[in-house]
Write a protein that holds these residues in place. Sequence first.
Motif, PDB file in Angstrom:
ATOM      1  N   ASN A 106      -1.092  -5.957 -14.174  1.00 53.28           N
ATOM      2  CA  ASN A 106      -0.612  -5.375 -15.419  1.00 53.28           C
ATOM      3  C   ASN A 106      -0.188  -6.489 -16.372  1.00 53.28           C
ATOM      4  OD1 ASN A 106      -0.992  -2.745 -14.475  1.00 53.28           O
ATOM      5  ND2 ASN A 106       1.077  -2.643 -13.610  1.00 53.28           N
ATOM      6  N   ARG A 107      -0.193  -6.184 -17.653  1.00 52.58           N
ATOM      7  CA  ARG A 107       0.034  -7.198 -18.685  1.00 52.58           C
ATOM      8  C   ARG A 107       1.386  -7.882 -18.536  1.00 52.58           C
ATOM      9  NH1 ARG A 107      -1.294  -5.355 -24.670  1.00 52.58           N
ATOM     10  NH2 ARG A 107      -3.298  -5.091 -23.570  1.00 52.58           N
ATOM     11  N   ASP A 108       2.408  -7.168 -18.078  1.00 54.13           N
ATOM     12  CA  ASP A 108       3.750  -7.725 -18.003  1.00 54.13           C
ATOM     13  C   ASP A 108       4.050  -8.392 -16.662  1.00 54.13           C
ATOM     14  OD1 ASP A 108       3.615  -5.346 -16.662  1.00 54.13           O
ATOM     15  OD2 ASP A 108       5.596  -4.636 -17.265  1.00 54.13           O
ATOM     16  N   VAL A 109       3.057  -8.500 -15.786  1.00 53.38           N
ATOM     17  CA  VAL A 109       3.241  -9.146 -14.487  1.00 53.38           C
ATOM     18  C   VAL A 109       2.858 -10.621 -14.597  1.00 53.38           C
ATOM     19  CG1 VAL A 109       2.495  -9.196 -12.068  1.00 53.38           C
ATOM     20  CG2 VAL A 109       2.829  -7.001 -13.234  1.00 53.38           C
ATOM     21  N   PRO A 110       3.733 -11.541 -14.188  1.00 51.73           N
ATOM     22  CA  PRO A 110       3.403 -12.971 -14.278  1.00 51.73           C
ATOM     23  C   PRO A 110       2.119 -13.300 -13.523  1.00 51.73           C
ATOM     24  CG  PRO A 110       5.733 -12.663 -13.797  1.00 51.73           C
ATOM     25  CD  PRO A 110       5.104 -11.314 -13.689  1.00 51.73           C
ATOM     26  N   ILE A 111       1.349 -14.216 -14.079  1.00 51.11           N
ATOM     27  CA  ILE A 111       0.099 -14.653 -13.474  1.00 51.11           C
ATOM     28  C   ILE A 111       0.384 -15.875 -12.599  1.00 51.11           C
ATOM     29  CG2 ILE A 111      -2.242 -15.508 -13.918  1.00 51.11           C
ATOM     30  CD1 ILE A 111      -1.742 -12.599 -14.721  1.00 51.11           C
ATOM     31  N   PRO A 112      -0.149 -15.918 -11.390  1.00 54.66           N
ATOM     32  CA  PRO A 112       0.082 -17.097 -10.550  1.00 54.66           C
ATOM     33  C   PRO A 112      -0.522 -18.356 -11.156  1.00 54.66           C
ATOM     34  CG  PRO A 112      -1.434 -15.542  -9.488  1.00 54.66           C
ATOM     35  CD  PRO A 112      -0.923 -14.882 -10.706  1.00 54.66           C
ATOM     36  N   THR A 113       0.135 -19.479 -10.909  1.00 51.17           N
ATOM     37  CA  THR A 113      -0.350 -20.760 -11.413  1.00 51.17           C
ATOM     38  C   THR A 113      -1.410 -21.369 -10.502  1.00 51.17           C
ATOM     39  OG1 THR A 113       1.508 -21.866 -10.323  1.00 51.17           O
ATOM     40  CG2 THR A 113       1.794 -21.248 -12.635  1.00 51.17           C
ATOM     41  N   ASP A 114      -1.454 -20.915  -9.259  1.00 52.36           N
ATOM     42  CA  ASP A 114      -2.499 -21.357  -8.327  1.00 52.36           C
ATOM     43  C   ASP A 114      -2.659 -20.304  -7.247  1.00 52.36           C
ATOM     44  OD1 ASP A 114      -4.502 -22.990  -7.410  1.00 52.36           O
ATOM     45  OD2 ASP A 114      -3.193 -24.374  -6.335  1.00 52.36           O
ATOM     46  N   ILE A 115      -3.888 -20.162  -6.744  1.00 49.69           N
ATOM     47  CA  ILE A 115      -4.191 -19.188  -5.694  1.00 49.69           C
ATOM     48  C   ILE A 115      -5.108 -19.841  -4.675  1.00 49.69           C
ATOM     49  CG2 ILE A 115      -5.251 -16.970  -5.108  1.00 49.69           C
ATOM     50  CD1 ILE A 115      -4.790 -16.059  -7.970  1.00 49.69           C
ATOM     51  N   LEU A 116      -4.800 -19.636  -3.424  1.00 48.96           N
ATOM     52  CA  LEU A 116      -5.721 -19.991  -2.353  1.00 48.96           C
ATOM     53  C   LEU A 116      -5.917 -18.732  -1.512  1.00 48.96           C
ATOM     54  CD1 LEU A 116      -5.677 -23.249  -0.243  1.00 48.96           C
ATOM     55  CD2 LEU A 116      -6.350 -21.061   0.750  1.00 48.96           C
ATOM     56  N   TRP A 117      -7.159 -18.287  -1.393  1.00 44.30           N
ATOM     57  CA  TRP A 117      -7.467 -17.059  -0.654  1.00 44.30           C
ATOM     58  C   TRP A 117      -8.552 -17.373   0.368  1.00 44.30           C
ATOM     59  CZ3 TRP A 117     -11.574 -13.998   0.620  1.00 44.30           C
ATOM     60  CH2 TRP A 117     -11.303 -12.691   1.040  1.00 44.30           C
ATOM     61  N   TYR A 118      -8.437 -16.721   1.536  1.00 38.84           N
ATOM     62  CA  TYR A 118      -9.455 -16.936   2.573  1.00 38.84           C
ATOM     63  C   TYR A 118      -9.632 -15.641   3.356  1.00 38.84           C
ATOM     64  CZ  TYR A 118     -12.096 -19.191   6.295  1.00 38.84           C
ATOM     65  OH  TYR A 118     -13.090 -19.555   7.171  1.00 38.84           O
ATOM     66  N   GLY A 119     -10.893 -15.310   3.636  1.00 42.01           N
ATOM     67  CA  GLY A 119     -11.183 -14.139   4.455  1.00 42.01           C
ATOM     68  C   GLY A 119     -12.632 -13.732   4.348  1.00 42.01           C
ATOM     69  N   SER A 120     -13.045 -12.830   5.219  1.00 36.60           N
ATOM     70  CA  SER A 120     -14.418 -12.316   5.210  1.00 36.60           C
ATOM     71  C   SER A 120     -14.499 -10.914   4.630  1.00 36.60           C
ATOM     72  CB  SER A 120     -14.981 -12.308   6.636  1.00 36.60           C
ATOM     73  OG  SER A 120     -14.151 -11.542   7.504  1.00 36.60           O
ATOM     74  N   ASN A 121     -13.362 -10.253   4.497  1.00 36.23           N
ATOM     75  CA  ASN A 121     -13.282  -8.915   3.923  1.00 36.23           C
ATOM     76  C   ASN A 121     -12.637  -9.028   2.549  1.00 36.23           C
ATOM     77  OD1 ASN A 121     -12.529  -6.293   3.174  1.00 36.23           O
ATOM     78  ND2 ASN A 121     -12.080  -5.668   5.273  1.00 36.23           N
ATOM     79  N   GLN A 122     -13.362  -8.662   1.498  1.00 33.48           N
ATOM     80  CA  GLN A 122     -12.866  -8.822   0.135  1.00 33.48           C
ATOM     81  C   GLN A 122     -11.594  -8.009  -0.138  1.00 33.48           C
ATOM     82  OE1 GLN A 122     -14.732 -10.937  -2.389  1.00 33.48           O
ATOM     83  NE2 GLN A 122     -15.062 -11.607  -0.289  1.00 33.48           N
ATOM     84  N   ASN A 123     -11.320  -7.035   0.706  1.00 30.46           N
ATOM     85  CA  ASN A 123     -10.141  -6.198   0.527  1.00 30.46           C
ATOM     86  C   ASN A 123      -8.957  -6.644   1.380  1.00 30.46           C
ATOM     87  OD1 ASN A 123     -11.456  -4.300  -1.247  1.00 30.46           O
ATOM     88  ND2 ASN A 123     -12.515  -3.510   0.549  1.00 30.46           N
ATOM     89  N   LYS A 124      -9.193  -7.600   2.277  1.00 30.65           N
ATOM     90  CA  LYS A 124      -8.176  -7.840   3.300  1.00 30.65           C
ATOM     91  C   LYS A 124      -8.305  -9.248   3.860  1.00 30.65           C
ATOM     92  CE  LYS A 124      -6.154  -4.940   6.916  1.00 30.65           C
ATOM     93  NZ  LYS A 124      -6.398  -3.794   7.821  1.00 30.65           N
ATOM     94  N   GLY A 125      -7.806 -10.236   3.110  1.00 32.16           N
ATOM     95  CA  GLY A 125      -7.779 -11.613   3.580  1.00 32.16           C
ATOM     96  C   GLY A 125      -6.358 -12.141   3.566  1.00 32.16           C
ATOM     97  N   LEU A 126      -6.227 -13.458   3.482  1.00 34.11           N
ATOM     98  CA  LEU A 126      -4.917 -14.096   3.412  1.00 34.11           C
ATOM     99  C   LEU A 126      -4.804 -14.809   2.074  1.00 34.11           C
ATOM    100  CD1 LEU A 126      -2.233 -14.981   4.658  1.00 34.11           C
ATOM    101  CD2 LEU A 126      -3.431 -16.867   5.770  1.00 34.11           C
ATOM    102  N   GLY A 127      -3.810 -14.425   1.288  1.00 30.22           N
ATOM    103  CA  GLY A 127      -3.609 -15.023  -0.021  1.00 30.22           C
ATOM    104  C   GLY A 127      -2.342 -15.853  -0.068  1.00 30.22           C
ATOM    105  N   VAL A 128      -2.425 -17.013  -0.705  1.00 28.76           N
ATOM    106  CA  VAL A 128      -1.263 -17.868  -0.933  1.00 28.76           C
ATOM    107  C   VAL A 128      -1.175 -18.092  -2.435  1.00 28.76           C
ATOM    108  CG1 VAL A 128      -0.115 -20.034  -0.353  1.00 28.76           C
ATOM    109  CG2 VAL A 128      -1.675 -18.975   1.299  1.00 28.76           C
ATOM    110  N   PHE A 129      -0.043 -17.758  -3.021  1.00 32.82           N
ATOM    111  CA  PHE A 129       0.122 -17.763  -4.465  1.00 32.82           C
ATOM    112  C   PHE A 129       1.249 -18.690  -4.873  1.00 32.82           C
ATOM    113  CE2 PHE A 129      -1.637 -13.745  -3.190  1.00 32.82           C
ATOM    114  CZ  PHE A 129      -2.586 -13.447  -4.167  1.00 32.82           C
ATOM    115  N   SER A 130       1.018 -19.468  -5.926  1.00 33.78           N
ATOM    116  CA  SER A 130       2.069 -20.286  -6.521  1.00 33.78           C
ATOM    117  C   SER A 130       2.514 -19.656  -7.831  1.00 33.78           C
ATOM    118  CB  SER A 130       1.575 -21.712  -6.787  1.00 33.78           C
ATOM    119  OG  SER A 130       2.565 -22.457  -7.484  1.00 33.78           O
ATOM    120  N   TYR A 131       3.823 -19.578  -7.997  1.00 33.71           N
ATOM    121  CA  TYR A 131       4.415 -19.175  -9.272  1.00 33.71           C
ATOM    122  C   TYR A 131       5.334 -20.290  -9.765  1.00 33.71           C
ATOM    123  CZ  TYR A 131       2.519 -14.551  -8.425  1.00 33.71           C
ATOM    124  OH  TYR A 131       1.655 -13.508  -8.209  1.00 33.71           O
ATOM    125  N   SER A 132       4.863 -21.506  -9.586  1.00 33.51           N
ATOM    126  CA  SER A 132       5.650 -22.698  -9.893  1.00 33.51           C
ATOM    127  C   SER A 132       4.688 -23.853 -10.125  1.00 33.51           C
ATOM    128  CB  SER A 132       6.590 -23.004  -8.720  1.00 33.51           C
ATOM    129  OG  SER A 132       5.830 -23.267  -7.542  1.00 33.51           O
TER     130      SER A 132
END
Length: 228
Positions: free
Chosen positions: A32-58
């Motif tokens: 949503n427009r008012d939700v902060p956007i992460p400054t970096d993302i690392l995602w890994y997995g074989s299922n596009q709906n269900k992997g492991l996400g690591v998010f930076s907000y710094s």
Amino acid sequence: MAFRKKAEFILTYKPDILIVPECEHPDKLKFNRDVPIPTDILWYGSNQNKGLGVFSYSDYRFQLLDIHNADLKIILPIAVTGGSIDFTLLAIWAYNPSDPSYNYIGQVWKAIYHYEQLLSGDNIILAGDFNSNVFWDKLQRKCNHTMVVEKLAALNIYSTYHTYLNLSQGQEVHPTYFMYRHKIRPYHIDYCFASAALITKLDNVEVGTHEQWTNYSDHIPLIVSFKA
């Protein structure tokens, strides 16, 4: 799952880093427009709906290390840089049904030995969904939760939750998971382990409640703060 619908609730805590198991692929993350956007993302997995996400907000940035072993699902060795301190993160979602003899905590056990040299360094954090507790030590498995905790202790790596609250493994008073979201089925299966140097900087550990989070997930956030 559907992290895009839930991010705003955890982001009220203003995290520097989020580790999100069962996370959808970044292409699906239409916030949503008012939700902060992460400054970096690392995602890994074989299922596009269900992997492991690591998010930076710094200012922290992520790089998956070349020594990553894709057979260890899903445990990611990550160099974390750019913030107040550089450290090595093993982001964890311990789940690998294709390796039934070493599923769940067995994946963490394998990863500790595979990455042992890496884990012998300074400033180490292992965090995420371990899918484990000493409650299940009684099961006939090739390794168990206690073995993992003891091996990490030999590497001077300790659970932040148990250190902060001065509790032994198995004495947890804050569930991090409610099976089928039922309050009568509580378990503590999510952890953040940190090396001795970081343990000295431990500032606060808290766990959300069933009432706060059950509408969003069967897991409850484990929130760990370190002094800069």
